[in-house]
Design an enzyme around this catalytic site. Sequence first.
Site, mmCIF file in Angstrom:
data_model
loop_
_atom_site.group_PDB
_atom_site.id
_atom_site.type_symbol
_atom_site.label_atom_id
_atom_site.label_comp_id
_atom_site.label_asym_id
_atom_site.label_seq_id
_atom_site.Cartn_x
_atom_site.Cartn_y
_atom_site.Cartn_z
ATOM 1 N N ASP A 1 2.963 2.406 -2.799
ATOM 2 C CA ASP A 1 2.971 1.185 -1.964
ATOM 3 C C ASP A 1 1.769 1.103 -1.022
ATOM 4 O O ASP A 1 1.289 0.008 -0.704
ATOM 5 C CB ASP A 1 4.295 1.033 -1.190
ATOM 6 C CG ASP A 1 4.714 2.286 -0.425
ATOM 7 O OD1 ASP A 1 3.988 3.292 -0.491
ATOM 8 O OD2 ASP A 1 5.778 2.257 0.218
ATOM 9 N N SER B 1 7.202 4.276 -4.746
ATOM 10 C CA SER B 1 6.667 4.764 -3.473
ATOM 11 C C SER B 1 7.155 6.153 -3.094
ATOM 12 O O SER B 1 7.875 6.346 -2.101
ATOM 13 C CB SER B 1 7.002 3.757 -2.385
ATOM 14 O OG SER B 1 6.503 2.514 -2.797
ATOM 15 N N ARG C 1 12.730 -4.672 -5.880
ATOM 16 C CA ARG C 1 12.305 -6.061 -6.072
ATOM 17 C C ARG C 1 11.558 -6.216 -7.380
ATOM 18 O O ARG C 1 10.805 -5.330 -7.803
ATOM 19 C CB ARG C 1 11.370 -6.500 -4.945
ATOM 20 C CG ARG C 1 12.116 -6.730 -3.622
ATOM 21 C CD ARG C 1 11.190 -7.269 -2.566
ATOM 22 N NE ARG C 1 9.885 -6.673 -2.702
ATOM 23 C CZ ARG C 1 8.751 -7.349 -2.751
ATOM 24 N NH1 ARG C 1 8.723 -8.638 -2.627
ATOM 25 N NH2 ARG C 1 7.609 -6.706 -2.900
#
Length: 475
Positions: A208, A155, A91
């Site tokens: 994350d 992450s 994203r």
Amino acid sequence: MAKAHAPKAAQSVPINGSPEQNAYMEDIEKQFIIDKDQLTAIKDHFIVEMEKGLNKDKQTMVMIPSYVEGRLTGQEQGHYLALDLGGTNLRVVLVTLEGHGKFKTVSTKARVSEELKTGPMRDLCDYIADCIDTFLTEQNLSNVDEDLPLGYTFSFPVLQSKINRGILTTWTKGFNCTGAVGKDPVLLLQDALLRKHIPVKITALVNDTVGTLLSNAYQKPDTVAGLILGTGSNGAYIEQMAKIGKWKEGPTTASEMVINMEFGAFDNERVILPVTRFDNKLDRKSINPHFQIFEKLISGMYLGEIVRNVITDMMDRNLLFGQPGQNTEAISGHYQFETSFMSSIESDTSADLSTVRDILDTNLNLTNVDDVELRIVKRICELVGTRASRLAAAAIAGIALHTKVDRKGADIGIDGSLYEFYPSFEDRIYQGIAELMPDYADDIQNIVRLGLARDGSGVGAALTACVADKMLKSK
Ligand code: BGC
């Protein structure tokens, strides 16, 4: 944000199968159920491992200093780009921090193909750079005077050496790009951005969990930890510098720092976790055998496959799906039983288990399944799902006890599909924490305040980029 109330999973009903089916189920109940004493021992070992990782390099739970120093005020403001790699989708997010704990986001999502996940890192970085480029064009941000600051949520386990530098130690969650382990993911992506003349400078590198902690803290100042319970699992919490025995970088701008625990690796040595043969089978066939064992018992990426391993073992013993002409091709394929099926199966409280029947039929072509088989499949999901939430509870209680949460309580932000969508996952976590923190059991939900921190990866990365700015100015 308060978590929307998930439907409760039904109480398990007796299987009432053949003597062989009943005996098999009794046996696996023993293997999957973690009682209070076992859970306490796991939590105690977890705390010991946390302390080891804080004091020495190269421990199983690496306890990585994130270089995010101090706490947020909630007044942080500005426009930041964020990039999120490592969950289900890639994203790109434009975050506007408005102060008073408020923010706005505009974002775009793209899928990362299996080919990109396992091909050369350069291809993945080129793909990411192209996604950023398209997003900037859509947002009219391509012609800027100064490079736009970007917080990069990457992450995976990265040993950080600065707020925007680090070395990838290993891949997890099915990623396995070549030419990335031992390298700095920031430099690799920055290089692709430079080659493509995209006006973006990566100013922060964020796990994350660290992002989730910060985005929760932006709205709830008493936040002590952030967790991801989704495709993968991990946690971050705020630690006192004085307790990070291995810190050798000299004075910091604050007395506290966020630690990315990488708790998915907890007990890789298998000293305490009740690992079953079904988990071992999954582990052996994974891209990282022997590693991330705790993560494999807890996370969305793996739970469905553990359930499938039990089901196929029963099939091999003629205890399930033996009807003449039954089509067992789909259920025999790796990862064909998705964790999302477990969520739907567990929420089926109907007397005839019509949803369970429907899922087996629609997704796995299993027809004419009898009622005993439906109950067995549901019970296996309950066992695997409950074990996962209780293990997550051991980690949360470990963090709460280590950080000395008291009656005033503390907030813990959690993001991830399992926490958000799996019925009863949160209730079972609370049940586990109450067992592990008996002094607070009477009021556990107000003391260890779990809450959904949606989009920790986007907003959290923007906040980290903002903290990076602040730290730079104060040095
Ligand atoms: C990674 C962590 C990450 C977690 C949740 C794990 O596989 O090692 O860095 O925080 O997944 O996404």
